[in-house]
Design an enzyme around this catalytic site. Structure first.
Site, mmCIF file in Angstrom:
data_model
loop_
_atom_site.group_PDB
_atom_site.id
_atom_site.type_symbol
_atom_site.label_atom_id
_atom_site.label_comp_id
_atom_site.label_asym_id
_atom_site.label_seq_id
_atom_site.Cartn_x
_atom_site.Cartn_y
_atom_site.Cartn_z
ATOM 1 N N ASP A 43 64.155 33.242 -22.902
ATOM 2 C CA ASP A 43 63.063 33.198 -21.943
ATOM 3 C C ASP A 43 63.610 33.620 -20.584
ATOM 4 O O ASP A 43 64.732 33.250 -20.216
ATOM 5 C CB ASP A 43 62.515 31.781 -21.810
ATOM 6 C CG ASP A 43 61.716 31.324 -23.020
ATOM 7 O OD1 ASP A 43 61.734 32.024 -24.052
ATOM 8 O OD2 ASP A 43 61.072 30.259 -22.928
ATOM 9 N N HIS A 48 69.423 33.539 -28.097
ATOM 10 C CA HIS A 48 69.296 33.867 -29.511
ATOM 11 C C HIS A 48 69.634 35.335 -29.759
ATOM 12 O O HIS A 48 69.726 36.127 -28.826
ATOM 13 C CB HIS A 48 67.864 33.568 -29.977
ATOM 14 C CG HIS A 48 67.509 32.110 -29.913
ATOM 15 N ND1 HIS A 48 67.294 31.339 -31.034
ATOM 16 C CD2 HIS A 48 67.337 31.278 -28.848
ATOM 17 C CE1 HIS A 48 67.005 30.101 -30.669
ATOM 18 N NE2 HIS A 48 67.024 30.039 -29.352
ATOM 19 N N SER A 101 71.202 31.216 -15.829
ATOM 20 C CA SER A 101 72.054 32.362 -15.583
ATOM 21 C C SER A 101 71.417 33.631 -16.137
ATOM 22 O O SER A 101 70.199 33.770 -16.131
ATOM 23 C CB SER A 101 73.446 32.140 -16.156
ATOM 24 O OG SER A 101 74.339 33.050 -15.571
#
Length: 269
Positions: A79, A136, A238
């Site tokens: 995200d 992911h 980050s």
């Protein structure tokens, strides 16, 4: 203003606070964070914010199994905001308007690795504090090498990326090389100010390491991760930079700065 700040000391102090297990302090930090950043706990696998043992456990919380469908082609690994993407031109990646940095520097000075990405593509995802912070796989792949690269810990928000040259190639980072069905792929997890640590699913917590030198780890036993499977996480926000050896045709709907979720397709149909 960030240049004289003791990046590592500040980040490690915040990391200690984020690991506090004193319930009253931990719960106060979690509730304040949820209010400040509007965190949606309804999509979390554990929606009770007081159920987490530490702030870091809350921050790296898992989502419900159906919260992020995985799209076709190259999927977003996290995200966040798709800050930049496109072709790697003459070995250079675009950081922000007027700022480019080299693939070789990003990959820890590895000239041989950088040549694999000449003519390839890249995409950069910035994770804000309010985002889901597990990373992911955008494609299925086999891990071939992991490289720890020491560096500074500048903030990686939009304002800093526009003013600090070569930011992603200067900050502490973890470079993960994969072989995929679409050719070599590098996923670079970039550290930042007050990011307490970076973890991977195959080796646990990696940063910070005590020795300020590039460290390379090869894997004789293959580590295979499927598309959409978790590969790592940030303890505070980050950036992830992906580099692909083969050109990627990005979807026309995408513009720099667009909000994306983990699993969203980044490529054209």
């Amino acid at each position: 203003m960030q240049y004289p700040v003791p990046h590592h000391l500040l980040s490690r102090l915040v990391g200690r606070l984020a690991e506090c297990r004193q319930p009253a302090l931990k719960n106060a930090l979690v509730r304040a964070f949820i209010r400040r950043f509007g965190v949606d706990m309804a999509e979390a696998a554990e929606p009770d914010p007081t159920a987490y043992a530490t702030f870091n456990d809350f921050f790296t919380r898992a989502l419900k199994d159906d919260a992020r469908p995985i799209g076709e082609g190259v999927a977003s690994p996290a995200d966040g905001r798709l800050s930049q993407f496109g072709a790697i031109e003459a070995g250079q990646l675009l950081q922000a308007k007027g700022h480019r940095f080299s693939a070789e520097a990003l990959l820890g000075g590895d000239t041989e690795a950088a040549t694999r990405y000449l003519g390839g593509s890249f995409a950069t995802i910035y994770l804000s504090p309010s985002d889901y912070h597990r990373v992911h796989m955008p494609l299925s792949g086999i891990l071939t090498e992991m490289v720890y690269v020491p560096g500074r810990l500048f903030s990686v928000n939009a304002a800093t990326t526009e003013h600090v040259p070569g930011l992603f190639a200067r900050n502490e980072r973890l470079v993960c090389h994969f072989d995929t069905e679409h050719g070599p792929m590098a996923m670079v997890l970039v550290g930042a100010m007050i990011v307490a640590a970076i973890e991977t699913v195959w080796a646990g917590q990696i940063t910070p390491l005590p020795h300020g030198e590039v460290q390379r780890i090869r894997f004789d036993t293959p580590v295979r991760l499927e598309k959409g499977q978790e590969m790592g996480r940030f303890k505070l926000g980050s950036t992830v930079v992906m580099a692909f050896a083969e050109p990627v045709t990005f979807a026309e709907r995408l513009d720099p700065g667009v909000k994306v979720q983990m699993g969203d397709s980044l490529t054209a149909p």
